[in-house]
Design a protein around this motif. Sequence first.
Motif, PDB file in Angstrom:
ATOM      1  N   GLN A   1      -7.247  58.934  71.257  1.00 62.30           N
ATOM      2  CA  GLN A   1      -7.868  59.330  72.517  1.00 62.30           C
ATOM      3  C   GLN A   1      -6.805  60.034  73.371  1.00 62.30           C
ATOM      4  O   GLN A   1      -5.630  59.667  73.347  1.00 62.30           O
ATOM      5  CB  GLN A   1      -8.401  58.122  73.293  1.00 62.30           C
TER       6      GLN A   1
ATOM      7  N   LEU B   1      -1.983  61.695  78.250  1.00 66.27           N
ATOM      8  CA  LEU B   1      -1.656  60.382  77.700  1.00 66.27           C
ATOM      9  C   LEU B   1      -2.395  60.219  76.377  1.00 66.27           C
ATOM     10  O   LEU B   1      -3.624  60.313  76.327  1.00 66.27           O
ATOM     11  CB  LEU B   1      -2.057  59.270  78.668  1.00 66.27           C
ATOM     12  N   CYS B   2      -1.643  60.024  75.279  1.00 65.58           N
ATOM     13  CA  CYS B   2      -2.225  59.781  73.957  1.00 65.58           C
ATOM     14  C   CYS B   2      -2.228  58.274  73.723  1.00 65.58           C
ATOM     15  O   CYS B   2      -1.197  57.629  73.906  1.00 65.58           O
ATOM     16  CB  CYS B   2      -1.390  60.438  72.864  1.00 65.58           C
ATOM     17  N   PHE B   3      -3.367  57.742  73.288  1.00 64.05           N
ATOM     18  CA  PHE B   3      -3.383  56.303  73.027  1.00 64.05           C
ATOM     19  C   PHE B   3      -4.377  55.954  71.929  1.00 64.05           C
ATOM     20  O   PHE B   3      -5.374  56.625  71.720  1.00 64.05           O
ATOM     21  CB  PHE B   3      -3.677  55.504  74.305  1.00 64.05           C
ATOM     22  N   ASP B   4      -4.030  54.924  71.195  1.00 63.46           N
ATOM     23  CA  ASP B   4      -4.909  54.278  70.226  1.00 63.46           C
ATOM     24  C   ASP B   4      -4.499  52.813  70.217  1.00 63.46           C
ATOM     25  O   ASP B   4      -3.842  52.340  71.146  1.00 63.46           O
ATOM     26  CB  ASP B   4      -4.829  54.941  68.845  1.00 63.46           C
TER      27      ASP B   4
ATOM     28  N   ARG C   1      -0.349  52.704  69.847  1.00 62.59           N
ATOM     29  CA  ARG C   1       0.606  53.389  70.717  1.00 62.59           C
ATOM     30  C   ARG C   1      -0.024  53.860  72.011  1.00 62.59           C
ATOM     31  O   ARG C   1      -1.229  53.995  72.140  1.00 62.59           O
ATOM     32  CB  ARG C   1       1.233  54.566  70.002  1.00 62.59           C
ATOM     33  N   ARG C   2       0.868  54.145  72.934  1.00 59.97           N
ATOM     34  CA  ARG C   2       0.510  54.718  74.230  1.00 59.97           C
ATOM     35  C   ARG C   2       1.676  55.627  74.584  1.00 59.97           C
ATOM     36  O   ARG C   2       2.777  55.161  74.850  1.00 59.97           O
ATOM     37  CB  ARG C   2       0.338  53.600  75.245  1.00 59.97           C
ATOM     38  N   GLN C   3       1.462  56.953  74.543  1.00 58.69           N
ATOM     39  CA  GLN C   3       2.561  57.905  74.692  1.00 58.69           C
ATOM     40  C   GLN C   3       2.179  59.018  75.659  1.00 58.69           C
ATOM     41  O   GLN C   3       1.136  59.646  75.521  1.00 58.69           O
ATOM     42  CB  GLN C   3       2.907  58.498  73.328  1.00 58.69           C
TER      43      GLN C   3
END
Length: 197
Positions: free
Chosen positions: A5, A42-45, A48-50
């Motif tokens: 996401q 913000l990339c997250f699954d 991770r959260r980056q």
Amino acid sequence: MKEIQLLHKGKVYHGRIGYDQSDMIEVQTVAPIDFTCGDKVLCFDFQRRQLTRVLHVSNNKVILAPKDSEIFDIGTRPEHGYDDCFGDEQVTIKSFKLNTFATLNDDFKITAVRISDISQMGIGIEVNDFSIKLNHVYDMKIFCDDECISPQVIVRYAHIMEKTIRYGAEMHKISTSDLNKLRYHIATQQFKQLMHA
């Protein structure tokens, strides 16, 4: 393909990761995206959260790099100048290797050059003669795959090597769109070098 996401300006986009390394992520989104180069995403699954920044956008595909990646320092004025780098306390600056062709234009004279590397400090240029003037502003054309970008550079030093002369030029002026194209070109060249290694 792994699901991910993307949170951008309060809206969540669903996508699939096509390429995932520590320096670059390629995501194919399900819905159309409204990103521009340099935007924070913000990339997250589940794992991770980056926080990342947009390097390139095309249709439903976006290429992201970590927010603090050195690639975003290119084209910005460093806090320290050339003189500071040669003192007792040397500063480490990440340099990206390139093998890209360009031209330096001075009035009506055009000189073909090869760009060997690029960093926050500037561009490493290689030429086979002494025709380049130091502390002089040149209009440059850099050939980035199908595109051509046009920064202005100031040549600051020359270093005689075994088979060529290496000049160091700092970026004097570049448009935002050209800077984004240059950063994307650098990222793709690093990816190609990684694939051939």
